[in-house]
Scaffold this active site. Structure first.
Site, PDB file in Angstrom:
ATOM      1  N   CYS A  42       0.863  -1.180   0.000  1.00  0.00           N
ATOM      2  CA  CYS A  42       0.000   0.000   0.000  1.00  0.00           C
ATOM      3  C   CYS A  42       0.901   1.232   0.000  1.00  0.00           C
ATOM      4  CB  CYS A  42      -0.915  -0.006   1.221  1.00  0.00           C
ATOM      5  SG  CYS A  42      -1.876   1.524   1.382  1.00  0.00           S
ATOM      6  N   ASP A  49      -0.346  -5.848   0.109  1.00  0.00           N
ATOM      7  CA  ASP A  49      -1.592  -6.057  -0.619  1.00  0.00           C
ATOM      8  C   ASP A  49      -1.432  -7.328  -1.451  1.00  0.00           C
ATOM      9  OD1 ASP A  49      -3.084  -3.787   0.194  1.00  0.00           O
ATOM     10  OD2 ASP A  49      -1.974  -2.531  -1.208  1.00  0.00           O
ATOM     11  N   VAL A  64       4.885 -12.870 -24.781  1.00  0.00           N
ATOM     12  CA  VAL A  64       5.618 -12.729 -23.519  1.00  0.00           C
ATOM     13  C   VAL A  64       6.035 -14.107 -23.041  1.00  0.00           C
ATOM     14  CG1 VAL A  64       5.440 -12.058 -21.089  1.00  0.00           C
ATOM     15  CG2 VAL A  64       4.409 -10.621 -22.858  1.00  0.00           C
ATOM     16  N   GLU A  65       7.281 -14.227 -22.667  1.00  0.00           N
ATOM     17  CA  GLU A  65       7.793 -15.479 -22.120  1.00  0.00           C
ATOM     18  C   GLU A  65       7.349 -15.549 -20.654  1.00  0.00           C
ATOM     19  OE1 GLU A  65       9.639 -18.198 -20.057  1.00  0.00           O
ATOM     20  OE2 GLU A  65      10.559 -16.226 -19.753  1.00  0.00           O
ATOM     21  N   GLU A  84      -4.935   0.426  -9.152  1.00  0.00           N
ATOM     22  CA  GLU A  84      -5.248   1.048 -10.437  1.00  0.00           C
ATOM     23  C   GLU A  84      -3.970   1.318 -11.241  1.00  0.00           C
ATOM     24  OE1 GLU A  84      -8.435   2.132  -7.420  1.00  0.00           O
ATOM     25  OE2 GLU A  84      -6.227   2.091  -7.426  1.00  0.00           O
TER      26      GLU A  84
END
Length: 160
Positions: A42, A49, A64-65, A84
């Site tokens: 946080c 979190d 993406v590997e 976000e």
């Protein structure tokens, strides 16, 4: 083995990393990743979190590997970031790494104070951009995309 990959198949590579590695797409239409093991802090309290992350993208040239993605997501454990911002950060890096025509990232943070928080960020590359790439031959090569512009400049020796 793909010479551009520096993490996959290397013993002892287990530390979090702020990079994504890619390989040439075999022609799949959609790729998705899901994990419930993403930790961050946080930015206000510094408390941990726990989040679930779902990534879906439509690769144009590169994929993406997954080991590099795992290490990339593990790097959030030392990062103070709102959920976000995490969704935007992950989506941006997947889009920049792969040149995907669509990237959608959903981050759902575990319940805190009785509230579950979710954030979704979507990046859609305009058809004109895809057509430009095809017409000019501007294709991405498999390899590494670094976490920040500053890191890219440092790699090529152009930072102060």
């Amino acid at each position: 083995m793909n010479e551009a990959l520096t993490l996959l198949g290397k013993s002892g590579v287990t530390k979090p990393a702020r990079l994504l590695e890619t390989f040439k797409s075999p022609g799949v239409r959609t790729v998705s990743f899901e994990t419930g093991e993403v930790y961050s802090r946080c930015p206000v309290t510094g408390q941990p979190d726990f989040s679930e992350v779902n990534i879906t993208y439509q690769p144009e040239e590169l994929c993406v590997e997954s080991k590099s993605l795992k290490l990339f997501l593990q790097a959030f454990a030392d990062t103070a970031m709102f959920v976000e911002a995490m969704a935007v950060h992950i989506a941006t890096h997947v889009a920049e790494s792969t040149g995907a025509s669509l990237v959608r990232v959903q981050v759902t943070q575990g319940v805190r104070g009785g509230i579950e928080t979710g954030a979704m960020h979507e990046i859609i590359v305009a058809e004109s951009t895809r057509l430009y790439r095809e017409a000019t031959g501007a294709h991405r090569e498999p390899g590494v995309v670094f976490a920040t512009v500053t890191e890219k400049l440092e790699m090529i020796g152009e930072s102060k």
